[in-house]
Design a protein around this motif. Structure first.
Motif, short mmCIF file in Angstrom:
data_model
loop_
_atom_site.label_atom_id
_atom_site.label_comp_id
_atom_site.label_asym_id
_atom_site.label_seq_id
_atom_site.Cartn_x
_atom_site.Cartn_y
_atom_site.Cartn_z
N ASP A 89 0.83 -1.21 0.00
CA ASP A 89 0.00 0.00 0.00
C ASP A 89 0.86 1.26 0.00
OD1 ASP A 89 -2.29 -1.45 -0.08
OD2 ASP A 89 -2.71 -1.33 2.08
N GLY A 125 0.96 3.96 -2.81
CA GLY A 125 0.67 5.35 -2.43
C GLY A 125 1.74 6.29 -2.93
N ARG A 139 1.49 6.56 -6.70
CA ARG A 139 0.36 7.42 -7.02
C ARG A 139 0.73 8.90 -6.82
NH1 ARG A 139 -5.80 7.78 -6.45
NH2 ARG A 139 -5.89 10.03 -6.32
N TYR A 190 -4.22 7.39 -0.41
CA TYR A 190 -4.28 6.07 -1.08
C TYR A 190 -3.68 4.99 -0.18
CZ TYR A 190 -4.25 2.61 -4.78
OH TYR A 190 -4.48 1.48 -5.53
N THR A 191 -2.60 5.35 0.53
CA THR A 191 -1.93 4.38 1.41
C THR A 191 -2.86 3.90 2.53
OG1 THR A 191 0.14 5.53 0.98
CG2 THR A 191 0.15 4.03 2.85
N ARG A 244 -6.16 4.05 2.47
CA ARG A 244 -7.53 4.05 1.92
C ARG A 244 -8.43 3.09 2.70
NH1 ARG A 244 -4.31 1.17 -1.27
NH2 ARG A 244 -4.98 -0.88 -2.03
N SER A 293 -8.50 8.58 5.66
CA SER A 293 -8.25 8.71 4.21
C SER A 293 -9.27 9.66 3.57
CB SER A 293 -8.32 7.34 3.54
OG SER A 293 -9.64 6.85 3.51
N TYR A 313 -8.35 12.83 1.46
CA TYR A 313 -8.86 13.05 0.09
C TYR A 313 -9.56 14.41 -0.01
CZ TYR A 313 -7.99 8.47 -2.07
OH TYR A 313 -7.40 7.37 -2.63
#
Lengths: 244, 129
Positions: B4, B8, B11, B55-56, B58, B63, B67
């Motif tokens: 993850d 992340g 990403r 994202y890590t 999520r 999260s 976001y």
């Protein structure tokens, strides 16, 4: 959680729609910029007076062209508006002569015998589908004149009246298409004796012919011509060679 | 967990490349008299970092907050990058003013909508906890 999932999908759809709109607008804007730049260069180089612009984008285009001219403090302007649908074409014509015609006679008469500097400013506003408004302005100095293309003053006949004076028939011709309709006056002075002012009007084709009989003292060698067009007067001394 | 974190980071790097490297390189190739605003770089970094971090982690409530924060930073980034939708450029004797505020609104609206959805998810997940 179901509603949030639906909202998630709606946001995704919204994002895709937003990217599509962005791509369509960007494409329409880029092709318009390319065409406009090429058109501007052509106009600035004086290569064309009529431009054919095709809306290669996918959005309707509204084009407003404003051209302003300033000569000796006198201003005139022309505004044109074009609505070009996607794929449509419009002929953009705007000659400088059309702009000159909008100027008052006084402004152009100053350029009758000499070259004057005119400031020409062109502004183009392009509205792409109501989403993007592009406004481009360019300004440059243009020389105007001399507007009188042909100017001739000649003696067409001399008839002695007595031992000291003669009747001289003078003929004057002017061709200045840009000064069509302008009124003027002329006065001749031979050795200090003036004829008085005679009015004339340049016809629609830009021509003016005038014949005038003047009583002149024999031996006169110079003639001062004072020619006024609009509010601008030009003085010129010509040699008449002396009579008899 | 390590996977993850790697995803992340990847990403975040991709997002930074899209937000900063792509505009910089494009401006380098295209002769446009426009410079990226000074604030664009820190905002691009912040958005990429928040995106990568979110994202890590999520699925967790934090999260959604990350976001949402990323959405807000991205809106600010777009506003700063595009000069609020009004750009004035000068090229030779030609001056060009570009007003694309309606378009900017269309670009940032999905971010604002996503921000609200993420906040709703955060509230919902907190309520469930």
């Amino acid at each position: 959680m179901e509603i949030l999932r639906v909202l998630d999908w709606l946001v995704k759809a919204f994002r895709v729609a937003s990217v599509l709109v962005l791509v369509v607008v960007a494409y329409s804007g880029i092709v318009l910029m390319q065409d406009a730049q090429a058109a501007f260069s052509q106009v600035q180089r004086g290569e064309v007076e009529t431009l054919t612009l095709t809306n290669r984008g996918y959005l309707p285009l509204t084009l407003t062209i404003l051209v302003e001219i300033e000569v000796d403090g006198h201003k005139a302007s022309i505004v044109r508006e074009y609505h070009i649908p996607p794929g449509g074409t419009a002929d953009l014509s705007l000659g400088l002569e059309e702009l000159y015609e909008k100027l008052p006679a006084d402004a152009l008469s100053s350029a009758a015998f000499r070259s004057v500097k005119a400031q020409v400013k062109a502004t183009v506003n392009a509205n792409i589908g109501g989403l993007v408004q592009l406004s481009a302005a360019s300004s440059r100095e243009l020389p105007i004149g001399p507007l009188i293309k042909h100017y001739k003053m000649e003696v067409v006949g001399v008839r002695p009246l007595n031992m000291t004076h003669a009747l001289v028939k003078m003929r004057m011709e002017i061709n200045a298409p840009m000064l069509a309709g302008v009124e003027g006056r002329v006065r001749l002075t031979f050795d200090g004796a003036s004829t008085g002012w005679t009015s004339f009007k340049v016809d629609e084709a830009g021509n003016m012919e005038l014949e005038k009989e003047v009583v002149v003292r024999l031996g006169a060698r110079e003639c001062l011509i004072e020619l006024c067009l609009g509010g601008f007067c030009h003085k010129e001394i010509v040699s008449v060679g002396g009579w008899p | 967990m390590r996977k993850d974190v790697i995803l992340g980071v990847v990403r975040g790097v991709i997002e930074f490349a899209v937000l900063w490297l792509l505009p910089s390189l494009t401006l380098g190739f295209v002769e446009v008299p426009y410079e990226l605003p000074a604030l664009a770089l820190p905002l691009a970094l912040a958005s990429a970092s928040l995106g990568g971090f979110a994202y890590t982690i999520r699925g967790r409530p934090a999260s959604y907050a990350a976001y949402s924060a990323r959405n807000l930073v991205l809106i600010l980034y777009l506003y700063i990058l595009l000069h609020g939708g009004v750009m004035a450029l000068a090229h030779d004797a030609l001056s060009v003013v570009l007003d694309f505020r309606p378009l900017l609104l269309i670009i940032v609206l999905p971010e604002a909508a996503e921000c609200l959805v993420n906040l709703a998810k955060l509230v919902k997940s907190r309520g469930q906890a």
